[in-house]
Design a protein around this motif. Sequence first.
Motif, short mmCIF file in Angstrom:
data_model
loop_
_atom_site.label_atom_id
_atom_site.label_comp_id
_atom_site.label_asym_id
_atom_site.label_seq_id
_atom_site.Cartn_x
_atom_site.Cartn_y
_atom_site.Cartn_z
N MET A 157 1.02 -1.24 -0.03
CA MET A 157 -0.03 0.10 0.10
C MET A 157 1.44 1.28 -0.28
N ILE A 158 1.85 1.12 1.08
CA ILE A 158 2.49 2.96 1.21
C ILE A 158 3.45 2.87 -0.40
N VAL A 159 3.83 1.56 -0.95
CA VAL A 159 4.66 1.74 -2.02
C VAL A 159 3.55 2.30 -3.35
N SER A 160 2.92 2.31 -3.44
CA SER A 160 1.44 2.70 -4.53
C SER A 160 1.35 3.62 -4.28
N ASN A 161 0.94 4.17 -3.29
CA ASN A 161 0.43 5.54 -2.25
C ASN A 161 1.69 6.31 -2.96
N LEU A 162 3.33 6.16 -2.32
CA LEU A 162 4.12 6.89 -3.10
C LEU A 162 4.78 6.73 -4.76
N CYS A 163 3.88 5.77 -5.21
CA CYS A 163 4.25 5.89 -7.03
C CYS A 163 2.76 6.60 -7.33
N ILE A 164 2.32 7.18 -6.68
CA ILE A 164 1.09 8.40 -6.51
C ILE A 164 1.20 9.56 -7.16
N ILE A 165 1.82 9.60 -5.34
CA ILE A 165 2.33 10.94 -5.39
C ILE A 165 4.32 11.46 -6.45
N ALA A 166 4.37 10.49 -6.79
CA ALA A 166 5.24 10.80 -7.75
C ALA A 166 5.31 11.18 -9.09
N ASN A 167 4.40 10.17 -9.13
CA ASN A 167 3.58 11.18 -10.54
C ASN A 167 2.51 12.06 -11.00
N LEU A 168 2.43 11.96 -9.36
CA LEU A 168 1.45 13.72 -9.75
C LEU A 168 1.76 14.59 -8.61
N ILE A 169 2.84 14.94 -8.22
CA ILE A 169 3.26 15.96 -7.58
C ILE A 169 3.09 17.27 -7.64
N LEU A 170 2.99 17.20 -9.23
CA LEU A 170 3.30 18.44 -10.10
C LEU A 170 1.86 18.57 -10.80
N ARG A 171 1.09 18.11 -10.36
CA ARG A 171 -0.54 18.44 -10.93
C ARG A 171 -1.02 19.33 -9.88
N SER A 172 -1.56 20.66 -10.43
CA SER A 172 -2.01 21.05 -9.64
C SER A 172 -3.87 21.41 -9.14
N ILE A 173 -4.34 21.78 -8.67
CA ILE A 173 -5.48 21.42 -7.99
C ILE A 173 -6.83 21.45 -8.98
N ASN A 174 -6.58 23.17 -10.07
CA ASN A 174 -6.49 23.73 -11.39
C ASN A 174 -6.98 22.48 -12.31
N GLY A 175 -5.92 21.63 -11.84
CA GLY A 175 -5.73 20.54 -13.13
C GLY A 175 -5.21 20.97 -13.89
N SER A 176 -4.03 22.03 -13.79
CA SER A 176 -3.40 22.59 -14.98
C SER A 176 -1.46 21.90 -14.68
N GLY A 177 -0.23 21.73 -14.80
CA GLY A 177 0.80 20.72 -14.74
C GLY A 177 1.03 19.92 -14.96
N PHE A 178 1.84 18.92 -14.26
CA PHE A 178 2.59 17.51 -15.46
C PHE A 178 1.87 16.43 -14.22
N PRO A 179 1.91 14.97 -14.50
CA PRO A 179 2.06 15.06 -16.39
C PRO A 179 1.06 15.22 -16.84
N ILE A 180 1.03 14.82 -18.40
CA ILE A 180 -0.10 15.67 -19.01
C ILE A 180 -0.48 14.28 -19.82
N ARG A 181 -2.41 14.04 -19.67
CA ARG A 181 -2.30 12.67 -19.73
C ARG A 181 -2.62 13.16 -21.32
N LYS A 182 -2.66 11.75 -21.76
CA LYS A 182 -2.00 11.49 -23.79
C LYS A 182 -3.81 10.41 -23.46
N ALA A 183 -4.71 11.17 -24.71
CA ALA A 183 -5.61 9.68 -25.57
C ALA A 183 -5.33 8.39 -25.12
N ILE A 184 -6.19 7.30 -24.73
CA ILE A 184 -5.87 6.01 -25.20
C ILE A 184 -5.73 6.00 -26.93
N PRO A 185 -5.02 5.16 -27.62
CA PRO A 185 -5.42 4.90 -28.24
C PRO A 185 -6.43 4.05 -28.68
N GLY A 186 -7.12 4.18 -29.85
CA GLY A 186 -7.70 3.76 -30.54
C GLY A 186 -9.70 4.08 -29.58
#
Length: 198
Positions: A1-30
Amino acid sequence: MIVSNLCIIANLILRSINGSGFPIRKAIPGSDEPVLPLKGEEIHIFCRIACIADRFDGFRHLPDGRIAPNIVAIKRMKNPGYSKWFDPIIYEAFTNAMPAFSPGEQVILSDGQTVVVTEVNEVEPCRPIVRPIDPKKALNPDSKIKSDAESDTESDTKTDADSESDDTADDTVDINLTSRRDLHIARVGDFDVTNYLH
């Protein structure tokens, strides 16, 4: 559980509450569905907390390598351009919990006295209770500072009992900046914080 939460934080720490920031979400092919950025409560609570802590730390670490006082980082975070990045509830909790001046922090008052913060003022964070460090400046403001000659004469007439009581006496007087409107914290280290007081 801790590892998965850390991965979420690492992935979204630069995502702002208003939706701006990184990472940019990409469309699913198809898929024809538009991909909207995560925002608000769609962003994991840990990420929203980590975002504020990360930005606070970033605002304290200046490009020239110096570390700015808390008050500088807090004031910069209140800039409307930046505050829109943060969850408002977590932001309010963070700024309420993070003192403008921490207990034990050495600061310089507007009259030049070097003092140490002894107690945080929750109502007026920029007006804590402080204690002078220099014993000559720590005397009661109504009492006169004795000259060296007066001190020498007085010490010649003291008994041993007087000396023992003087050793344990604490002449320092804490200064409550809430009641001393003629004073304010002017500097923290080499930072002039006068413009950051609120």
